[in-house]
Design an enzyme around this catalytic site. Sequence first.
Site, PDB file in Angstrom:
ATOM      1  N   GLU A   1     -32.666  40.693 -79.081  1.00 12.39           N
ATOM      2  CA  GLU A   1     -32.447  42.121 -79.241  1.00 12.39           C
ATOM      3  C   GLU A   1     -31.064  42.481 -79.768  1.00 12.39           C
ATOM      4  OE1 GLU A   1     -35.658  43.690 -75.942  1.00 12.39           O
ATOM      5  OE2 GLU A   1     -33.555  44.194 -75.663  1.00 12.39           O
TER       6      GLU A   1
ATOM      7  N   ARG B   1     -38.776  55.016 -76.324  1.00 14.02           N
ATOM      8  CA  ARG B   1     -39.705  54.791 -75.216  1.00 14.02           C
ATOM      9  C   ARG B   1     -40.744  55.896 -75.234  1.00 14.02           C
ATOM     10  NH1 ARG B   1     -39.398  49.561 -73.869  1.00 14.02           N
ATOM     11  NH2 ARG B   1     -37.288  48.921 -73.262  1.00 14.02           N
TER      12      ARG B   1
ATOM     13  N   GLU C   1     -43.000  45.790 -60.201  1.00 16.61           N
ATOM     14  CA  GLU C   1     -42.055  45.188 -61.149  1.00 16.61           C
ATOM     15  C   GLU C   1     -40.703  44.929 -60.489  1.00 16.61           C
ATOM     16  OE1 GLU C   1     -39.963  45.890 -65.517  1.00 16.61           O
ATOM     17  OE2 GLU C   1     -40.756  47.598 -64.410  1.00 16.61           O
TER      18      GLU C   1
ATOM     19  N   ALA D   1     -33.236  43.617 -72.596  1.00 12.38           N
ATOM     20  CA  ALA D   1     -34.139  43.341 -71.478  1.00 12.38           C
ATOM     21  C   ALA D   1     -35.479  42.886 -72.013  1.00 12.38           C
ATOM     22  CB  ALA D   1     -34.310  44.586 -70.610  1.00 12.38           C
TER      23      ALA D   1
ATOM     24  N   GLU E   1     -33.537  37.115 -74.509  1.00 16.66           N
ATOM     25  CA  GLU E   1     -33.566  38.546 -74.805  1.00 16.66           C
ATOM     26  C   GLU E   1     -32.258  39.013 -75.451  1.00 16.66           C
ATOM     27  OE1 GLU E   1     -36.109  40.417 -74.785  1.00 16.66           O
ATOM     28  OE2 GLU E   1     -37.476  39.035 -73.752  1.00 16.66           O
TER      29      GLU E   1
ATOM     30  N   GLU F   1     -38.396  45.969 -81.876  1.00 16.52           N
ATOM     31  CA  GLU F   1     -36.974  45.636 -81.885  1.00 16.52           C
ATOM     32  C   GLU F   1     -36.311  45.911 -83.231  1.00 16.52           C
ATOM     33  OE1 GLU F   1     -37.332  41.599 -80.801  1.00 16.52           O
ATOM     34  OE2 GLU F   1     -37.494  41.992 -78.656  1.00 16.52           O
TER      35      GLU F   1
END
Length: 203
Positions: A101, A68, A124, A80, A97, A150
């Site tokens: 993932e 991230r 969100e 997610a 997802e 991913e």
Amino acid sequence: MRVEDVAESWEVTDSKERFAARVISVRTDTVRMPGDETADRDYVVHPGSVAVLAIDEDDKVLMIRQYRHPVRRLLWEVPAGIRDVPGEPLVDCAARELAEEAGYRARTWHTLLDIYTSPGMCDERIRIFLARDLSPIPEEENDYVHRHEEIGMPVEWIPLQEAVEKAMAGMIHNSPAIAGILAAYAASADGFKGLRPADAPEA
């Protein structure tokens, strides 16, 4: 006293979009406050997300690791993704997802939690699902192609109790992962009998 969040919308006297990108935008709303004063509120507009707390028959949680960039960390997370298909049921988005993932499918789905990630600065909303009765998807049957973010995300199975301990020790930082782990641990006390169905409406 009944403790429950309630919907309420204060009057917006002006609204300006400050920035727009592929997924998010930033707005400034001028809001009429109590006492008839106004105040500017800056916030990120987000389409919303889903997350999946997948747990196997041995009470192990499926976790992935993802870089991230804003926080400059490799974070342990749960599968997610963004609600990016208009009209798609949220549980279908979650199943997609999980397949994309982690390469798994689940036969049993429940709604675990609904959370706002940071309601002081972003709208969100994330629905976190509990997925059980898992099975790996054979590569030749998985129609989903990994996107660049991913590729190379390892999948690890962590005992639920250990995942709770790691969250409490500050070793896991991703908010839907922490919320999902703690909620699943609490819900496991009665065998997950008190959970809402997968298609429960969002309040």
